[in-house]
Design an enzyme around this catalytic site. Structure first.
Site, PDB file in Angstrom:
ATOM      1  N   LYS A 200      43.193  35.880  35.258  1.00  0.00           N
ATOM      2  CA  LYS A 200      43.277  35.614  36.525  1.00  0.00           C
ATOM      3  C   LYS A 200      43.951  34.412  36.595  1.00  0.00           C
ATOM      4  CE  LYS A 200      40.583  34.843  40.723  1.00  0.00           C
ATOM      5  NZ  LYS A 200      39.279  34.800  41.208  1.00  0.00           N
ATOM      6  N   LYS A 253      46.038  39.580  37.248  1.00  0.00           N
ATOM      7  CA  LYS A 253      45.729  39.279  38.990  1.00  0.00           C
ATOM      8  C   LYS A 253      46.510  37.980  39.174  1.00  0.00           C
ATOM      9  CE  LYS A 253      42.832  37.854  42.207  1.00  0.00           C
ATOM     10  NZ  LYS A 253      41.400  37.450  42.625  1.00  0.00           N
TER      11      LYS A 253
HETATM   12  C1  PBG Z   1      37.488  34.914  43.795  1.00  0.00           C
HETATM   13  C2  PBG Z   1      38.664  35.681  44.100  1.00  0.00           C
HETATM   14  C3  PBG Z   1      39.772  35.601  44.802  1.00  0.00           C
HETATM   15  C4  PBG Z   1      40.537  36.712  44.806  1.00  0.00           C
HETATM   16  C5  PBG Z   1      39.758  37.973  44.316  1.00  0.00           C
HETATM   17  N1  PBG Z   1      38.297  37.218  43.796  1.00  0.00           N
HETATM   18  C6  PBG Z   1      40.277  34.455  45.341  1.00  0.00           C
HETATM   19  C7  PBG Z   1      40.416  33.128  44.494  1.00  0.00           C
HETATM   20  O1  PBG Z   1      40.237  33.531  43.286  1.00  0.00           O
HETATM   21  O2  PBG Z   1      40.805  32.216  45.020  1.00  0.00           O
HETATM   22  C8  PBG Z   1      41.683  36.887  45.552  1.00  0.00           C
HETATM   23  C9  PBG Z   1      42.251  38.471  45.828  1.00  0.00           C
HETATM   24  C10 PBG Z   1      43.227  38.524  46.711  1.00  0.00           C
HETATM   25  O3  PBG Z   1      44.150  37.465  47.131  1.00  0.00           O
HETATM   26  O4  PBG Z   1      43.526  39.607  47.136  1.00  0.00           O
HETATM   27  N2  PBG Z   1      36.340  35.393  43.995  1.00  0.00           N
END
Ligand code: PBG
Length: 330
Positions: A200, A253
């Site tokens: 991520k 992601k």
């Molecule tokens: C954090 C989380 C995020 C997203 C999914 N889980 C945001 C972040 O890490 O700031 C982003 C998902 C998206 O942008 O569609 N729990």
């Protein structure tokens, strides 16, 4: 290489739609899609998310209603994000693990209405901490890795007890997969699937999501725990380590800006691989289409084709609730 022209002409295979169709990979079916949904407490709430037209924060009853169509279409599952009331937030994110919290409540409501629909739950603390970071802050203002892990385990257990088929830790803490897996196993949840947000990135494409989840960090950013977009080796290593820690499903992601990472991981692992087509990617296409600068259906199909071509098995995407209009063949 010697030129094969004029004997060989690739355009022969592209002359008509019927001929092209013989060779094209089909778009992934609805069963490959996981729809991320935002859940709020109460009843009869469906609040539009302004940066994500077509997406809402739903109370459990309205989510059950909103799922009728996607379930009939045959989508693969949903991924639940709980959005708690503001006055429940603290430094540790303790309310994330409450058995009566918004995510467990929603899991139960959805499972009752659709017992066979695979339900995934996001396991993170950022929506439950006052400061909006993914774990408790230490004296230096850094997220305390191991304290976050303890809280993530309790949160995953609350979701598993409520009936989640899969829990998805997304906090990017070191060792979180191992911690959650052993916590689940010790409590007897040996069949609860663990989908790790394994690679991520600290991305600028999460903006609309943070509006939806009301979880923007109040200070600094998430670059001390999420992966750097500019470091491929670390990005790959993140997923490799999560595989060793016991993840059942790996994930990249965001998706569209990281197709190279998806395809590299596809070659390195035999685990199922998910790609998260994030909020900023959704908003980007929506905004382009709204301005008349592109055709939504065509852009969505091309981007999903790319994500599947790169090697993703599962696609976590906000287009999932619009599969019929945007992705089905007609
Ligand atoms: C954090 C989380 C995020 C997203 C999914 N889980 C945001 C972040 O890490 O700031 C982003 C998902 C998206 O942008 O569609 N729990």
């Amino acid at each position: 290489m010697m030129s094969l022209y004029p004997e060989y002409r690739l355009r022969r295979l592209r002359r008509t739609p019927q001929i092209r169709r013989l060779f094209d990979q089909p778009l992934p079916g609805p069963e490959r899609f996981i729809w991320p949904v935002f859940a709020v407490p109460g009843t009869n709430r469906a609040e539009p998310i302004s940066a994500m037209p077509g997406q809402f924060r739903y109370s459990p009853d309205r989510l059950v209603e909103a799922l009728e169509n996607p379930v009939r279409t045959g989508i693969g599952g949903i991924l639940i994000f709980g959005v708690p009331e503001k006055n429940t937030k603290d430094n540790e994110g303790t309310s994330a693990a409450l058995p009566g919290g918004i995510t467990p409540l929603t899991i139960r409501a959805v499972k009752q209405a659709y017992p066979n629909l695979p339900v995934f739950s996001d396991v993170c603390l950022c929506a439950y901490t006052q400061h909006g970071h993914c774990g408790p802050l230490d004296a230096e203002g850094q997220v305390d890795n191991d304290a976050a892990n303890l809280q993530l385990v309790q949160t995953a257990l609350a979701h598993a007890k409520a009936g989640a088929d899969a829990v998805a830790p997304s906090a990017m803490m070191d060792g979180q997969v191992q911690a959650v897996r052993s916590g689940l196993d010790q409590a007897g949840f040996i069949n609860t699937i663990l989908m790790s947000y394994s690679t991520k990135f600290a991305s600028n494409f999460y903006g609309p999501f943070r509006e939806a989840e009301l979880s923007t960090p109040q200070s600094n950013d998430r670059r001390s725990y999420q992966a750097s977009p500019a470091n491929l080796q670390q990005a790959l290593l993140e997923s490799t380590l999560d595989e060793a820690e016991g993840a059942d499903i790996l994930m990249v992601k965001p998706a569209m800006l990281y197709l190279d990472v998806i395809s590299r991981l596809r070659e390195r692992t035999d685990l199922p691989l998910a790609a998260y087509n994030v909020s900023g990617e959704y908003a980007m296409l929506m905004a382009t289409a709204e301005r008349g600068w592109g055709n939504l259906r065509a852009m969505v199909r091309e981007s999903i084709t790319s994500i599947a071509r790169a090697g993703a098995d599962l696609i976590v995407s906000y287009w999932a609730n619009q599969y019929e209009e945007l992705l089905a063949n007609r």
